[in-house]
Design a protein around this motif. Structure first.
Motif, PDB file in Angstrom:
ATOM      1  N   ALA A  72       0.690  -1.065   0.024  1.00  0.00           N
ATOM      2  CA  ALA A  72       0.040   0.032  -0.021  1.00  0.00           C
ATOM      3  C   ALA A  72       0.877   1.104  -0.017  1.00  0.00           C
ATOM      4  CB  ALA A  72      -0.810   0.098   1.155  1.00  0.00           C
ATOM      5  N   THR A  73       2.002   1.396   0.617  1.00  0.00           N
ATOM      6  CA  THR A  73       2.865   2.224   0.843  1.00  0.00           C
ATOM      7  C   THR A  73       3.614   2.400  -0.590  1.00  0.00           C
ATOM      8  OG1 THR A  73       3.290   1.867   2.997  1.00  0.00           O
ATOM      9  CG2 THR A  73       4.772   3.556   1.668  1.00  0.00           C
ATOM     10  N   ILE A  74       3.849   1.695  -1.461  1.00  0.00           N
ATOM     11  CA  ILE A  74       4.448   1.769  -2.790  1.00  0.00           C
ATOM     12  C   ILE A  74       3.457   2.326  -3.526  1.00  0.00           C
ATOM     13  CG2 ILE A  74       5.436   0.508  -4.956  1.00  0.00           C
ATOM     14  CD1 ILE A  74       6.826  -1.388  -2.719  1.00  0.00           C
ATOM     15  N   ALA A  75       2.171   1.692  -3.766  1.00  0.00           N
ATOM     16  CA  ALA A  75       1.052   2.111  -4.460  1.00  0.00           C
ATOM     17  C   ALA A  75       0.831   3.578  -4.148  1.00  0.00           C
ATOM     18  CB  ALA A  75      -0.105   1.350  -4.505  1.00  0.00           C
ATOM     19  N   ALA A 142      -2.529   6.207   2.697  1.00  0.00           N
ATOM     20  CA  ALA A 142      -1.099   6.695   2.108  1.00  0.00           C
ATOM     21  C   ALA A 142      -1.128   7.502   0.895  1.00  0.00           C
ATOM     22  CB  ALA A 142      -0.411   5.313   1.355  1.00  0.00           C
ATOM     23  N   VAL A 143      -1.831   7.413  -0.187  1.00  0.00           N
ATOM     24  CA  VAL A 143      -2.033   8.534  -0.943  1.00  0.00           C
ATOM     25  C   VAL A 143      -2.320   9.935  -0.398  1.00  0.00           C
ATOM     26  CG1 VAL A 143      -3.276   9.607  -2.917  1.00  0.00           C
ATOM     27  CG2 VAL A 143      -2.889   7.151  -2.860  1.00  0.00           C
ATOM     28  N   PHE A 144      -3.231  10.145   0.446  1.00  0.00           N
ATOM     29  CA  PHE A 144      -3.511  11.448   1.093  1.00  0.00           C
ATOM     30  C   PHE A 144      -2.424  12.064   2.114  1.00  0.00           C
ATOM     31  CE2 PHE A 144      -7.884  10.043  -0.045  1.00  0.00           C
ATOM     32  CZ  PHE A 144      -7.962  11.083  -0.951  1.00  0.00           C
ATOM     33  N   SER A 187       3.672   7.222   6.466  1.00  0.00           N
ATOM     34  CA  SER A 187       2.506   6.630   5.748  1.00  0.00           C
ATOM     35  C   SER A 187       2.466   5.096   6.278  1.00  0.00           C
ATOM     36  CB  SER A 187       2.251   7.029   4.157  1.00  0.00           C
ATOM     37  OG  SER A 187       2.649   5.803   3.450  1.00  0.00           O
ATOM     38  N   ALA A 188       3.780   4.662   5.985  1.00  0.00           N
ATOM     39  CA  ALA A 188       3.892   3.178   6.590  1.00  0.00           C
ATOM     40  C   ALA A 188       3.888   2.960   7.797  1.00  0.00           C
ATOM     41  CB  ALA A 188       5.306   2.810   6.128  1.00  0.00           C
TER      42      ALA A 188
END
Lengths: 256, 292
Positions: A72-75, A142-144, A187-188
């Motif tokens: 999820a962090t990479i994405a 993560a995105v936000f 975020s991670a």
């Protein structure tokens, strides 16, 4: 006036902390049930170490949270960069769509994924379904988080690197990624406990075999077998966010 | 595109696709498709073992409406709004105190609010149960103080559910209000004081309206999850008085009747979207920005 405000504040803090505090205190109590204090002991913590079912649940939760955190962090990083840096058609639509997994009630997300996995995709319930579900609700976070940080970054460095002849890949490797790293790490650090703690969505898509720690606690709760074991695991659960938040605050200090 | 490219390959002209295409596909596949399927299920009947009878029908909605929808959805809304009011009444003073009196330790006091929200949700519900149950902390204290002679029945009451909801979601009310208060321009407050406003008058005419965005952001962040909650009514309410989430959980997990469960899920989601629309209308753009 001021003292009334302080009194209210104190009461609200008590309201927020009494239940968790109670769990922590009674995880060290010799008494197995309820809140009668019969002396200090660490034996429940040792008991935890020797309980295969709890350890299996912890291991499953750790695996799921780790995989979710990385993917999820990479994405999230890749998507946040795209959303922040480029103008394209459907950008607003994508941003709004990413809000959906955050605002839709967890029971609905869980239920809809359950139907989708079992009736349409025929994905086996267990690790695959849980991890897909967790990535689905973690990636928008993560995105936000990362986009929020990007708005406060100095992007001139990236352009300077390109002007000096570095190609896009080198620029990513040498400038963008190191610049984004603190945001990526925070975020991670946010996603890991989020995934580790998730109960409702996991409950719907876990199937029978895959008992994560929150699901294990839920099943224990229903039969109230070992209240004190719940206290012990709960204490670990309270310690986890304290550590995560500590890491985040240290990172924040380094950046400013 | 801000960066100048000499090459004109498709992917280089559309670099953004590399960034946003994977997530877009994922969202379509695992957010939109499941929701569409739930909507579809809510309009068809399913037999035992999940065979679909593919004729569109409103039967499920009729069933849900007659058996529960009105009552349970109304109850969920009332609980969510009352819990939200409780959060606001507790959260605003707390946020105000941190913002005005926190001094050097502001970050620490905020930290104390955030930690509980990072703790596992099911554990927080269980902890609330330990406080409220018959042999719990509150009864213990009341008995020792001699306020009551026999334990009160607090668990499995609507009050317990409300208290639980407020307890679980309170941090999400405090944080956006605190952010709004902390970002307040002190010179505005000074101007109000110079012009003769009493502290109380100043609070209601200046501070409160200027933190409206934070209040509505907090309202969205607390009332929406409270509306969809099922564990609090299940554990603290003793699974007696259902909220919408309990209905969804029961029909999906216990009964395996996806059609009826889907109709309630659709009704719940529609209510949530309506509420978000309403709150952002009332709270303005700022409310939405403060959520993210």
């Amino acid at each position: 006036m001021k003292s009334t405000l302080f009194g209210v504040t104190l009461l609200v803090y008590c309201f927020l902390w009494t239940p968790a505090g109670l769990l922590i205190v009674y995880s060290f109590s010799k008494n197995r049930f309820g809140i009668k204090w019969e002396g200090f002991t660490l034996k429940w913590y040792l008991h935890l170490l020797n309980s295969p079912s709890i350890n299996a649940a912890i291991l499953k939760s750790l695996i799921i949270a780790s995989v979710t955190m990385v993917l999820a962090t990479i994405a999230g990083t890749v998507t946040a960069y795209g959303l922040y840096k480029y103008k394209f058609r459907g950008k607003k639509l994508l941003r709004t769509s990413l809000l959906l997994p955050i605002v839709i009630p967890y029971v609905v997300t869980g239920a809809s994924l359950l139907v989708f996995f079992t009736r349409v995709m025929h994905i086996p319930l267990g690790y695959p379904s849980i991890i897909i579900a967790h990535i689905t609700f973690s990636t928008p976070l993560a995105v936000f988080v990362i986009m929020g940080r990007m708005q406060r970054m100095d992007w001139a460095w990236e352009e300077a690197s390109m002007d000096l002849g570095a190609n896009r890949l080198t620029t990513w490797r040498k400038i963008t990624i190191p610049f984004l790293l603190p945001a990526v790490i925070s975020s991670a650090v946010l996603i890991f406990p989020w995934s580790f703690n998730d109960f409702t969505i996991t409950y719907f898509v876990a199937g029978l075999g895959t008992t994560t720690l929150p699901i294990y606690i839920f099943s224990q709760l229903q039969y109230s077998l070992e209240p004190v074991i719940i206290n012990v695991t709960s204490t670990i659960f309270v310690a986890l966010p304290v550590m995560g938040l500590f890491i985040m605050s240290v990172l924040q200090k380094e950046r400013t | 595109m801000r960066l100048k490219d000499k090459k004109t390959g498709f992917l280089l002209r559309h670099t953004h696709l590399l960034h946003v295409a994977p997530v877009s596909v994922w969202v379509v596949l695992f957010v939109f498709a499941p929701l569409v399927i739930v909507v579809y299920y809510s309009f068809v009947s399913t037999e035992a073992f999940g065979t679909i009878i593919p004729t569109l029908t409103l039967k499920n909605y009729e069933y849900v409406f007659h058996s529960a929808l009105g009552r349970i959805l109304a109850r969920s809304l009332i609980y969510a709004m009352l819990a939200n009011m409780a959060c606001l009444l507790m959260g605003y003073p707390l946020a105000y105190w941190i913002a005005t009196q926190g001094g050097k330790f502001k970050a620490f006091f905020v930290f104390l609010v955030v930690v509980p929200s990072w703790t596992c949700y099911i554990i927080r519900v269980y902890a609330a149960k330990m406080v409220l149950e018959e042999s719990g902390l509150l009864n213990d204290i009341f008995l020792r103080l001699g306020l009551i002679s026999s334990p009160l029945e607090m668990l499995y009451t609507p009050g317990a559910v409300l208290l639980g909801l407020a307890y679980i979601w309170l941090p999400f009310m405090v944080l956006p209000i605190y952010a709004a208060l902390d970002g307040l321009d002190p010179s505005v407050l000074e101007a109000a004081a110079d012009l003769g406003a009493t502290p109380l008058h100043r609070f209601f005419t200046v501070t409160l309206p200027l933190t409206k965005g934070g209040i509505f952001a907090g309202t969205i962040l607390t009332s929406i999850p409270a509306l969809g909650d099922w564990l609090v009514p299940y554990i603290l309410g003793g699974n007696k008085k259902w909220m919408a989430g309990n209905y969804v959980q029961y029909y999906f997990v216990v009964r395996g009747d996806f059609s009826i469960g889907s109709s309630m899920a659709v009704a719940l989601t529609a209510t949530v979207i309506l509420m978000i629309y309403l709150f952002t209308k009332l709270g303005g753009e700022e409310a939405l920005e403060r959520i993210i």
